[in-house]
Enzyme design. Structure first.
Site, PDB file in Angstrom:
ATOM      1  NE  ARG A 108     -11.944  -2.770   2.452  1.00 47.47           N
ATOM      2  CZ  ARG A 108     -10.879  -2.991   1.692  1.00 47.47           C
ATOM      3  NH1 ARG A 108     -10.844  -4.069   0.920  1.00 47.47           N
ATOM      4  NH2 ARG A 108      -9.854  -2.157   1.678  1.00 47.47           N
ATOM      5  CB  SER A 119      -5.499  -9.234  -5.561  1.00 43.84           C
ATOM      6  OG  SER A 119      -6.481  -8.438  -4.950  1.00 43.84           O
ATOM      7  CG  HIS A 157      -2.909  -6.059  -2.330  1.00 42.88           C
ATOM      8  ND1 HIS A 157      -4.050  -5.475  -1.856  1.00 42.88           N
ATOM      9  CD2 HIS A 157      -3.317  -6.828  -3.389  1.00 42.88           C
ATOM     10  CE1 HIS A 157      -5.091  -5.860  -2.592  1.00 42.88           C
ATOM     11  NE2 HIS A 157      -4.667  -6.692  -3.522  1.00 42.88           N
ATOM     12  CG  ASP A 163      -5.132  -5.626   5.212  1.00 45.25           C
ATOM     13  OD1 ASP A 163      -5.900  -6.585   5.087  1.00 45.25           O
ATOM     14  OD2 ASP A 163      -4.609  -5.043   4.245  1.00 45.25           O
ATOM     15  CG  HIS A 202      -6.707   2.376   0.433  1.00 42.23           C
ATOM     16  ND1 HIS A 202      -7.173   2.625  -0.834  1.00 42.23           N
ATOM     17  CD2 HIS A 202      -6.910   1.059   0.667  1.00 42.23           C
ATOM     18  CE1 HIS A 202      -7.647   1.498  -1.329  1.00 42.23           C
ATOM     19  NE2 HIS A 202      -7.507   0.528  -0.449  1.00 42.23           N
TER      20      HIS A 202
HETATM   21  N1  HAX Z   1       3.122   4.344   7.095  1.00 46.05           N
HETATM   22  C1  HAX Z   1       4.173   5.104   6.763  1.00 46.05           C
HETATM   23  N2  HAX Z   1       4.279   5.777   5.612  1.00 46.05           N
HETATM   24  C2  HAX Z   1       3.236   5.704   4.770  1.00 46.05           C
HETATM   25  C3  HAX Z   1       2.085   4.965   5.059  1.00 46.05           C
HETATM   26  C4  HAX Z   1       2.054   4.247   6.272  1.00 46.05           C
HETATM   27  N3  HAX Z   1       1.034   3.465   6.615  1.00 46.05           N
HETATM   28  N4  HAX Z   1       1.227   5.090   4.031  1.00 46.05           N
HETATM   29  C5  HAX Z   1       1.816   5.871   3.110  1.00 46.05           C
HETATM   30  N5  HAX Z   1       3.039   6.240   3.556  1.00 46.05           N
HETATM   31  C6  HAX Z   1       4.065   7.013   2.837  1.00 46.05           C
HETATM   32  C7  HAX Z   1       4.445   6.263   1.563  1.00 46.05           C
HETATM   33  O1  HAX Z   1       5.364   5.214   1.852  1.00 46.05           O
HETATM   34  C8  HAX Z   1       5.006   7.390   0.725  1.00 46.05           C
HETATM   35  O2  HAX Z   1       6.305   7.694   1.218  1.00 46.05           O
HETATM   36  P1  HAX Z   1       7.513   8.126   0.198  1.00 46.05           P
HETATM   37  O3  HAX Z   1       7.003   9.335  -0.517  1.00 46.05           O
HETATM   38  O4  HAX Z   1       8.649   8.386   1.138  1.00 46.05           O
HETATM   39  O5  HAX Z   1       7.718   6.950  -0.708  1.00 46.05           O
HETATM   40  C9  HAX Z   1       4.092   8.567   1.100  1.00 46.05           C
HETATM   41  O6  HAX Z   1       3.519   8.232   2.375  1.00 46.05           O
HETATM   42  C10 HAX Z   1       2.964   8.794   0.093  1.00 46.05           C
HETATM   43  O7  HAX Z   1       2.244   7.604  -0.067  1.00 46.05           O
HETATM   44  P2  HAX Z   1       0.667   7.653  -0.385  1.00 46.05           P
HETATM   45  O8  HAX Z   1       0.503   8.345  -1.691  1.00 46.05           O
HETATM   46  O9  HAX Z   1      -0.070   8.173   0.787  1.00 46.05           O
HETATM   47  O10 HAX Z   1       0.306   6.113  -0.487  1.00 46.05           O
HETATM   48  P3  HAX Z   1       0.409   5.161  -1.755  1.00 46.05           P
HETATM   49  O11 HAX Z   1      -0.827   5.298  -2.568  1.00 46.05           O
HETATM   50  O12 HAX Z   1       1.707   5.313  -2.468  1.00 46.05           O
HETATM   51  O13 HAX Z   1       0.449   3.729  -1.039  1.00 46.05           O
HETATM   52  C11 HAX Z   1      -0.174   2.081   0.538  1.00 46.05           C
HETATM   53  C12 HAX Z   1      -0.662   3.149  -0.432  1.00 46.05           C
HETATM   54  C13 HAX Z   1      -1.357   1.272   1.018  1.00 46.05           C
HETATM   55  C14 HAX Z   1       0.790   1.137  -0.196  1.00 46.05           C
HETATM   56  C15 HAX Z   1       0.538   2.761   1.738  1.00 46.05           C
HETATM   57  O14 HAX Z   1      -0.374   3.578   2.422  1.00 46.05           O
HETATM   58  C16 HAX Z   1       1.182   1.780   2.689  1.00 46.05           C
HETATM   59  O15 HAX Z   1       2.327   1.361   2.474  1.00 46.05           O
HETATM   60  N6  HAX Z   1       0.450   1.371   3.787  1.00 46.05           N
HETATM   61  C17 HAX Z   1       0.951   0.378   4.714  1.00 46.05           C
HETATM   62  C18 HAX Z   1       0.779  -1.031   4.162  1.00 46.05           C
HETATM   63  C19 HAX Z   1      -0.691  -1.421   4.116  1.00 46.05           C
HETATM   64  O16 HAX Z   1      -1.414  -1.274   5.102  1.00 46.05           O
HETATM   65  N7  HAX Z   1      -1.141  -1.968   2.982  1.00 46.05           N
HETATM   66  C20 HAX Z   1      -2.519  -2.442   2.825  1.00 46.05           C
HETATM   67  C21 HAX Z   1      -3.371  -1.494   1.993  1.00 46.05           C
HETATM   68  C22 HAX Z   1      -4.790  -1.963   1.833  1.00 46.05           C
HETATM   69  C23 HAX Z   1      -4.821  -3.230   1.064  1.00 46.05           C
HETATM   70  O17 HAX Z   1      -4.535  -3.321  -0.109  1.00 46.05           O
HETATM   71  N8  HAX Z   1      -5.148  -4.292   1.737  1.00 46.05           N
HETATM   72  O18 HAX Z   1      -5.052  -5.512   1.212  1.00 46.05           O
END
Ligand code: HAX
Length: 439
Positions: free
Chosen positions: A327, A241, A271, A373, A318
């Site tokens: 947070r 964002s 996000h 979150d 994250h």
């Molecule tokens: N559950 C399951 N799998 C997860 C995971 C979770 N909570 N977090 C990461 N992974 C997986 C990824 O999907 C990725 O899988 P693939 O290799 O099969 O694609 C692998 O672990 C490596 O990912 P990463 O490097 O640890 O994480 P990224 O930096 O790519 O992504 C995310 C970060 C926040 C998008 C990710 O942890 C996620 O999808 N979390 C769940 C959604 C979430 O809570 N989002 C909010 C984040 C905070 C925010 O911005 N708030 O507004």
């Protein structure tokens, strides 16, 4: 000129001069190298932007102008009962790098009240949308609809000097932030309370008035709003964002277009929308298990079934953090102090025990810990704000404080159009082949 604007101008002029000199002397020094993994992997960790208002450390979490969240709780001026920090104070700190006095924060509260009038056509835009339009769609459209009032767009049309860009950006920022609680509350009441709107209460601070317009009274909820709107405000510049706001703003789109762009990024489930996804997932779990108080074993089974169906566990993981999000911890502390016997809160805490080892065992998740979150929904549900599709709008109201104060800095420091380089896989393959030949 107002005192905040005067202070901002002084600080910005000094920093602009310093940056120019630094670039002249060190402009060609190398700060980083980029790997192929980073090019394909969402540009993780590549340093490409200046963001003055906050900085994120993977272990320590966020610091706003050097202050951690527990420190902010100590040093920022607080709400009327002296418990939680007022987001007005954080905005002041992000904008000029100084902790404001009580008097200065009071002035800012009054400024935002004076500027809080929402144009009539924005309400018409909202009223023209089906009530089941997602609240984030409504929020983004409402923000864009107010672009008709942009001081920057008007001054640019008239032919403004580059050196003065920051001035109407500051005005747009102040006007926009002043109006957001009214717009968000209007969306909430039209969507979930039959359009039974509540007039602002001008005797209250920014958060107190927001809580009042949502229709949720009580000092504890007001305190929750103060904390919530403070901790969600900024997370350095690379999050989606903030970066989207920065990118749109770099074309000299005004604050309205820029913030609407940022809010569209916040609306994604990876996000900001994760806050609605978390509570939705918890309620689905409780439904599926047929209990309000599941055991850790039951939660573990449900987590595994979510993972095996190819979905993420919302609220965990994250892109930068590698420890429980401060947070999340700040909200946990709030719950411990105010509502420690709440059933949903207890479920959130059990999930906190269960999920990290499971995610860790997958061997690919870089951060198994909860993010911001994972906790917010349980707190909101407790106070009666149960309509979780609205949660990301609350996040957006807060995030505006950070991304718009950063936009003021971008204009004041004269940052250029953002235009990183993209490459094709064909280019990557031929570059790798050349590297191998030369090795
Ligand atoms: N559950 C399951 N799998 C997860 C995971 C979770 N909570 N977090 C990461 N992974 C997986 C990824 O999907 C990725 O899988 P693939 O290799 O099969 O694609 C692998 O672990 C490596 O990912 P990463 O490097 O640890 O994480 P990224 O930096 O790519 O992504 C995310 C970060 C926040 C998008 C990710 O942890 C996620 O999808 N979390 C769940 C959604 C979430 O809570 N989002 C909010 C984040 C905070 C925010 O911005 N708030 O507004």
């Amino acid at each position: 000129m107002d005192p905040l604007k005067t202070k901002f101008n002084e600080k910005a002029t000094a920093l602009r001069t310093e940056i120019r000199a630094m670039l002249k002397e060190h402009g060609n020094k190398k700060f980083d190298e980029v790997t192929l993994k980073q090019i394909y992997g969402g540009a993780r960790g590549i340093k490409t932007m200046i963001w003055e208002t906050s900085q994120l450390d993977p272990i320590e979490g966020i610091r706003f102008r050097g202050y951690s969240i527990p420190e902010l709780r100590e040093v920022l001026p607080k709400g009327p009962d002296g418990k939680e920090p007022r987001p007005e104070g954080l905005f002041w700190l992000m904008l000029v790098g100084e902790i404001p006095t009580e008097q200065e924060v009071k002035w800012l509260t009054e400024q935002w009240l004076t500027r809080s009038h929402v144009p009539e056509h924005t309400f018409k835009v909202l009223d023209s949308l089906p009530v089941n339009t997602h609240p984030m769609t409504q929020f983004s459209l409402a923000i864009a609809s107010m672009q008709t009032e942009s001081c920057f767009a008007r001054r640019y049309d008239e032919g403004i000097d580059k050196a003065d860009y920051w001035d109407p950006t500051y005005e747009d920022t102040m006007n926009l932030i002043a109006r957001l609680p009214r717009i968000a509350a209007y969306i909430y009441r039209r969507t979930y309370h039959n359009g039974d709107h509540i007039s602002p209460d001008v005797s209250q601070d920014w958060s107190g008035n927001f809580a009042h317009m949502l229709g949720i009274e009580g000092d504890d909820f007001k305190n929750l709003m103060r904390l919530y709107l403070t901790i969600h405000a900024d997370h350095e510049g690379g999050n989606a964002s903030a970066h989207a706001t920065h990118l749109v703003g770099s074309t000299l789109s005004d604050a309205y277009y820029s913030l609407a762009g940022g809010m569209n990024a916040l609306a994604g489930p990876l996000h900001g929308l994760a806050n609605q996804e978390v509570i939705r997932w918890i309620f689905k779990m409780l439904d599926a298990l047929g209990t309000k108080s599941p055991s850790k074993e039951q939660i573990a089974d449900y987590v595994n079934s979510t993972l095996s169906s190819g979905q993420v566990i919302p609220g965990y993981g994250h892109a930068v953090l590698r420890q429980p999000d401060p947070r999340f911890m700040a909200q946990k502390r709030f719950a411990e102090e105010y509502i420690k016997d709440d059933e949903v809160v207890k479920v959130v805490w059990k999930i906190f025990d269960v999920v990290p080892p499971i995610l860790e065992s997958l061997g690919k998740v870089k951060n198994p810990w909860p993010n911001v979150d994972a906790h917010s929904g349980a707190l909101l549900v407790h106070y009666g704000l149960k309509e979780y599709s609205f949660y990301t709008v609350l996040f957006g109201v807060s995030r505006a404080l950070g991304v718009l104060s950063a936009l003021c800095w971008s204009r004041a420091l004269g940052f250029p159009l953002e235009r990183p380089k993209s490459v094709t896989t064909e280019w990557v393959k031929s570059t790798l082949a050349k590297m191998e030949q030369e090795a």
